[in-house]
Write a protein that holds these residues in place. Sequence first.
Motif, PDB file in Angstrom:
ATOM      1  N   THR A  26       2.718   5.785 -11.320  1.00 46.59           N
ATOM      2  CA  THR A  26       2.024   6.493 -12.386  1.00 46.59           C
ATOM      3  C   THR A  26       2.801   6.295 -13.678  1.00 46.59           C
ATOM      4  O   THR A  26       4.023   6.116 -13.665  1.00 46.59           O
ATOM      5  CB  THR A  26       1.923   7.998 -12.089  1.00 46.59           C
ATOM      6  OG1 THR A  26       3.240   8.524 -11.894  1.00 46.59           O
ATOM      7  CG2 THR A  26       1.081   8.254 -10.847  1.00 46.59           C
ATOM      8  N   ASP A  67       0.817  -1.220   0.000  1.00 50.44           N
ATOM      9  CA  ASP A  67       0.000   0.000   0.000  1.00 50.44           C
ATOM     10  C   ASP A  67       0.845   1.261   0.000  1.00 50.44           C
ATOM     11  O   ASP A  67       0.365   2.350  -0.360  1.00 50.44           O
ATOM     12  CB  ASP A  67      -0.920   0.012   1.229  1.00 50.44           C
ATOM     13  CG  ASP A  67      -1.995  -1.060   1.151  1.00 50.44           C
ATOM     14  OD1 ASP A  67      -2.261  -1.545   0.032  1.00 50.44           O
ATOM     15  OD2 ASP A  67      -2.541  -1.423   2.217  1.00 50.44           O
ATOM     16  N   GLU A  91       3.109   3.768  -4.859  1.00 52.02           N
ATOM     17  CA  GLU A  91       2.260   4.372  -5.878  1.00 52.02           C
ATOM     18  C   GLU A  91       3.034   4.347  -7.193  1.00 52.02           C
ATOM     19  O   GLU A  91       4.262   4.508  -7.197  1.00 52.02           O
ATOM     20  CB  GLU A  91       1.911   5.824  -5.520  1.00 52.02           C
ATOM     21  CG  GLU A  91       1.099   5.984  -4.248  1.00 52.02           C
ATOM     22  CD  GLU A  91       0.832   7.457  -3.939  1.00 52.02           C
ATOM     23  OE1 GLU A  91       1.302   8.320  -4.733  1.00 52.02           O
ATOM     24  OE2 GLU A  91       0.190   7.740  -2.917  1.00 52.02           O
TER      25      GLU A  91
END
Length: 895
Positions: free
Chosen positions: A125, A120, A123
Amino acid sequence: MFHKKLKRCLFSTLLCTTMLISGCGNAANSPVASNQPENSATDTPVTEGPATGISTYTIDVSASMSEDNVISDTLYGLFLEDINHALDGGMYAELIKNRSFEYGTAAGNGKKHGWTVTADTAEFTVVDGIEDSSYLHEQNPSYVRITNTGSDYSGIYNKGYLEGMSLTADAAYNFSFYVKSDSYQQDVKVTLFDDKDTVYFEGTIGDIKNTWSKKELSVIPTGFDGNKTLRLSVEIANGSVDMDMISLMPTDTYQDTNIRRDIGEMLEALNPSFLRFPGGCVVEGRDLESMYSWKDSIGNGATLTVDGVTTTGDIAVRPQGRSIWSGTAGHPFYTTYGIGFYEFFELCEVLDCLAIPVLNAGMTCQIQSPKYIVFDVGSEEFKQCVQDALDLVEFCRGDESTYWGSVRIAMGHEEPFRLKYISIGNEQWQNEYFQHYRLFVDAFNKAAEDNPALYGDIELCVANSTTSGDRVGWNYVSDCADFGDEITTLVDEHYYETPSFFFTNVHRYDSYDRNSQAKVFLGEYAAKSNTLEAALSEAAYMTGLEKNGDIVQMACYAPLFGNRTQNQWTPDLIWYGNNTVFGSVNYYVQQLYANNKGQYNLPTTLEIADIDTESDLSGMAGLGSWMTSVAYDNLVITDNITGNVLYENDFEDNSWEEDFEINEGTWYVEDGRLIQKNTSDPADTNTGDALYFGDINWNNYTLTVEGQILSGAEGFLIPVCVTNTNNNIFWNIGGWGNTVSCLQIVSGGSKSGQVSGTTKNMTLSKDKTYTIKVIVDGNKIEGYLNDMKYLEYTQTSPDALYETASLDYNGDIILKLVNPTASAQKVACNLNGFDSASYEAAATVTTLSGTSLSDTNSFSEPEKMAPTEGTLSIAESFIYEAPAYSVNILRIPKK
């Protein structure tokens, strides 16, 4: 009316599909090694006529050799199209899916497809480097940015293609990626783990710079035996890192290429004389995005400089392609060009075969395109297509003084690639295609005048069509020399037909014009099944190809690859999984013929023993539809001989449920009619939304039923001669968008197209009641719509034996015998002019056989049918016993 629910079973023969042979049943086939002749070299020779039940086969081994009986040096080869994930996820050894983060909207999760965070705190992108030129290369602009906000390592992981990435214990793999970060100072961790998070490898990479650099790591998984499906993660400590071209490749590949070793060895075993690539429909595309560009496949010759090293055409500069084949959201079909034209030509060198590249003719696929695109002949787009073809010759043959020749050299191949033929277009027959094609010819003629050393001996191949009966390509060739085309030397024929077609068209090329300037390139063919029956029919047909080896220049089965998970087309020659590969029985036919091709045909005569190969069509009946809601009523089946009613139903109640077995579709009774409701794509892509009823042994019967179209795009499907959903015949009324009536055959789970000679144009009306009648009479089927005959089909039985004989370069005598019957056949072989002193006393005998026409090789039984070898004593006359359902190669070596 009867109410017993009928069980369906698979007989050992395909009793109602294509080549139904008398006496078909389980037959014990002795292996070749124990197939001893009744008359060996030391026995009394067979010189009289055949005994009862013995065929006589005479071969003139002393015949003079000439151009009339020559067999093409390039007769058997390969066709490699990127269909069924043949390249990415298949023969291309790369294990990481979407390694460059360029997947599009057709993929689930778009550019992030295939990647998942490991924790978690991670991240990620996908950055579009076009906006600020931060990309690794402008033709590959997207890259991933991983940010970890936690204290422990986290990042992203990849499962690989299709079934997942399978790794071998203790084997070496090379991990590589491009990486940069403005501030990250710690290591990047690379891990291999399974779905239970058990770790089998862990390594680190450091020295992350603020500009793109390439990093590599040797990866050797341990802690298990054999193969294991694993996942690869790339994780960072707290911070942010950019990555691109994340790759994991085995170091043990085929001949040091980027091809999976096991798959490459399967290709090599076929001993191909040529390789046709990259398609197929892939070349045409369905829109501008999916039209194949050979220049894209080598990165348009672009360079990349990283860590002070400059490369040309590297995989990192190759723009991602979009295939004509759509795949699914979970398994989308994008093209990395990891195997591009450079690698195709390298593969041809490794296989020692000719390259037959196929180029776009300036138009998309007329069948699959949502909007059929044809470039105007005066447009820049069309001119570029022609220039691309000319530039390909320069790429293959040019030296360092030419632009594209210098690109090839910079990519690492100083010597020219061998190139003789270029195929323009794939499956085109329209007037606009031939208008385009002539302009390609004009361009090559001019190039040959200007630069004969480079272009003077290039030959072109013109497309024909997709059916066995079309002659449009040959019509073009018949007068092309009149307008200056003397470089078209091949006509590309494609046809996918039933086994019946191949058994009964062995003499197709006997009548072809030997004075034509062009020869036959059978660029795609298959008997539409991976059953033994289909393989036998192909073997029989290939005897005709060899006997016409002076006019048939090349022939290749299609498609080449299928996989365990997701396919666009079956049947296929080779089947693969993430750690396995096997050959269909069709594969072994191709292998046997290619490895036992002679140089010259020998004159032969064959007198076949009186063997009954006739059999009535038989099987259950059915009702169905394709993407269409229909209503049926007043169904009656009668016996043609006695007139007795075998079955009837007026659908006034639900008693039909006991009599019918639903295969697919939404079926129910309403207002005294049987309704099929579904109008979307059927789950069964062979027979659509169908149900079956009756007795598998039914023959000589007539089906009548009333039908009405309620809604949808097509019409009625009426199955007859049904063994099961994988083996049946059906009348397609209103098929192809409610435009035609035709017969189709399903054999071994594969469906034919429109059976030759059965197609008629027609259109059905909605809300009109039609009386449908189908008569199954012996080996014939007739179809009537409102008492008008629309369908007539006669199943022609195969011969009991097929043969060809040849002499190879070493003087070996090669005999090929195909026995498609259920009984072993004794063949009295007479070698006229045989000089026993010049030949070895024993022949090598290779046999491929099975026990049932419906047999197939599979992932669970990959070698259910594979060649076996033995020996046979040879004299001027001898008897050979060909096992039931067999292909036999007898090779008599010259001393």
